[in-house]
Design an enzyme around this catalytic site. Structure first.
Site, mmCIF file in Angstrom:
data_model
loop_
_atom_site.group_PDB
_atom_site.id
_atom_site.type_symbol
_atom_site.label_atom_id
_atom_site.label_comp_id
_atom_site.label_asym_id
_atom_site.label_seq_id
_atom_site.Cartn_x
_atom_site.Cartn_y
_atom_site.Cartn_z
ATOM 1 N N SER A 99 5.591 4.995 8.849
ATOM 2 C CA SER A 99 4.972 4.743 7.558
ATOM 3 C C SER A 99 5.929 5.169 6.454
ATOM 4 C CB SER A 99 3.657 5.517 7.425
ATOM 5 O OG SER A 99 3.184 5.448 6.095
ATOM 6 N N LYS A 147 5.359 3.240 17.056
ATOM 7 C CA LYS A 147 5.403 2.224 16.000
ATOM 8 C C LYS A 147 6.634 2.466 15.141
ATOM 9 C CE LYS A 147 2.407 -0.244 12.777
ATOM 10 N NZ LYS A 147 1.017 -0.366 12.290
ATOM 11 N N ASN A 166 5.031 5.867 3.474
ATOM 12 C CA ASN A 166 4.249 6.476 2.402
ATOM 13 C C ASN A 166 4.046 7.981 2.542
ATOM 14 O OD1 ASN A 166 3.845 3.927 1.146
ATOM 15 N ND2 ASN A 166 2.339 3.460 2.735
ATOM 16 N N THR A 167 4.633 8.581 3.563
ATOM 17 C CA THR A 167 4.675 10.036 3.693
ATOM 18 C C THR A 167 6.137 10.434 3.650
ATOM 19 O OG1 THR A 167 2.636 10.136 5.002
ATOM 20 C CG2 THR A 167 4.142 12.005 5.174
ATOM 21 N N ASN A 209 6.090 -1.725 11.474
ATOM 22 C CA ASN A 209 5.282 -1.255 10.356
ATOM 23 C C ASN A 209 5.632 -2.055 9.093
ATOM 24 O OD1 ASN A 209 3.597 0.501 8.755
ATOM 25 N ND2 ASN A 209 4.059 2.161 10.170
ATOM 26 N N PHE A 267 -1.620 8.129 4.521
ATOM 27 C CA PHE A 267 -2.442 8.705 5.599
ATOM 28 C C PHE A 267 -3.714 9.357 5.057
ATOM 29 C CE2 PHE A 267 1.226 9.483 8.868
ATOM 30 C CZ PHE A 267 1.240 8.142 9.177
ATOM 31 N N ASN A 311 0.835 -1.196 0.000
ATOM 32 C CA ASN A 311 0.000 0.000 0.000
ATOM 33 C C ASN A 311 0.870 1.246 0.000
ATOM 34 O OD1 ASN A 311 -0.388 1.914 2.528
ATOM 35 N ND2 ASN A 311 0.178 -0.111 3.337
#
Length: 357
Positions: free
Chosen positions: A177, A215, A179-180, A244, A114, A110
């Protein structure tokens, strides 16, 4: 797994993964999914960071990003539930497509970024989900995030906690994460200490004690793991979620393996469990750990616990095995603990750590 669930999963796997995810939430809220209630036993009951849980199998953040299905998820067999991530302002996330099934690998990639409706909407749903009297039967936590275009991402985490904290049982600082852009830079020791200090200061204004968890990413070397451990011990946080999603693509077979984003599911199990064991070996009893990454069976959950996790979380495995996986794992874990002579989950924590070091 019931025949209805098998048919439902077969249908969902034929459509776009993100649309399937949305439909699964709709079906859950509509009462079309199995809801056995909390699965528990004297052996499975456990306490993590001061929170009493009917069993140690939790739902990881990301499934219910906007806290839309808390009542249903709390009755689906999990011992605790984490929703979010929530950011101060609503944001659309990254461009679609951004969710990919890697069926041959029993994995998911993915790059959501967010996407969520923001802390105002999420706080309202969290508040509405609280029982009028007494505590929730299953603890509910919120994953805290930062807006992509924020001028001060560290402050964003504290803002979300200030706004939502009175309606949750725990909160997770998510700096891992992938993805940021540049979010993982906040895992450096100095930046992380400052960020956590701000979040812990914000906690002082809440109406009850909210355990704060951190996390972390699986893509850390031993030096970075040691630095995280030191921060965990000195900052005053209550636990660490390990781990994560990963940026690694080692050993994948599926055609979608080259898609950008975080990889979760079965291929993450070994990498995340090694990080878990290393962190557990340093922290011992100082800071408890949640093991997450590739859990798809009772044996996987038991392995995480024996590697050093007090409780575990899962999410991606439900793409392939459905929501009924949670009670199945809890019941299977009870059998495994019994077979090895353990009367409680806590007795097994760390008992197999050395095999992963």
């Amino acid at each position: 797994m019931s025949l209805a669930e098998q048919l439902g999963l077969k249908v969902l796997r034929k459509i776009d993964p993100e649309k399937a995810h949305s439909l699964a939430l709709v079906a859950l809220r509509a009462g079309l999914a199995p809801l056995p209630g909390p699965v528990t036993s004297p052996r499975l009951k456990t306490t993590f960071a001061g929170l009493e849980m009917p069993n140690p199998i939790g739902l990881a953040a990301g499934f219910d990003k906007n806290a839309e299905a808390i009542p249903q998820l709390s009755r689906s067999g999990f011992g605790f539930v984490e929703v979010g991530a929530a950011t101060p302002r609503p944001q659309a996330g990254n461009d679609k497509p951004r969710l990919f099934r890697l069926t041959e690998d029993r994995a998911v990639i993915n790059r959501f970024g967010f996407n969520n409706e923001g802390m105002e909407a999420i706080a309202a749903r969290l508040k509405a989900s609280m029982p009028s009297t007494g505590a929730r039967a299953v603890p509910v936590g919120l994953n805290l995030g930062a807006n992509k275009d924020s001028d001060d991402r560290a402050t964003d985490f504290a803002r979300v906690l200030e706004h939502c904290g009175n309606y949750v049982d725990f909160a997770t600082v998510n700096v891992s994460s992938p993805n940021t852009e540049r979010l993982r830079d906040l895992q450096g020791p100095e930046a992380l200490q400052a960020l956590l200090a701000g979040v812990l200061d914000a906690r002082k204004g809440l109406d009850h004690a909210v355990p704060i968890l951190l996390k972390i990413a699986p893509d850390l070397d031993p030096t970075e793991i040691a630095e995280i451990a030191e921060v965990a011990k000195t900052s005053g946080i209550d636990g660490v979620i390990t781990t994560n999603t990963t940026l690694s693509r080692d050993g994948l077979k599926s055609a979608e393996k080259s898609e950008m984003g975080g990889l979760s599911g079965a291929p993450l199990f070994e990498k995340s469990t090694k990080v878990l064991a290393q962190l557990s070996n340093i922290l011992r009893d100082d800071v408890p750990l949640i093991g997450v990454g590739g859990v798809s069976s009772a044996l996987d959950a038991y392995t995480k616990i024996r590697a050093g996790a007090s409780v575990v979380q899962l999410y991606s495995a439900m793409v392939y095995s459905g929501l009924s996986l949670a009670p199945k794992i809890a019941q299977g874990l009870d059998d495994l603990l019994k077979a090895d002579g353990y009367d409680t989950v806590a007795e097994a924590v760390g008992s197999g750590r050395d095999a992963w070091l």
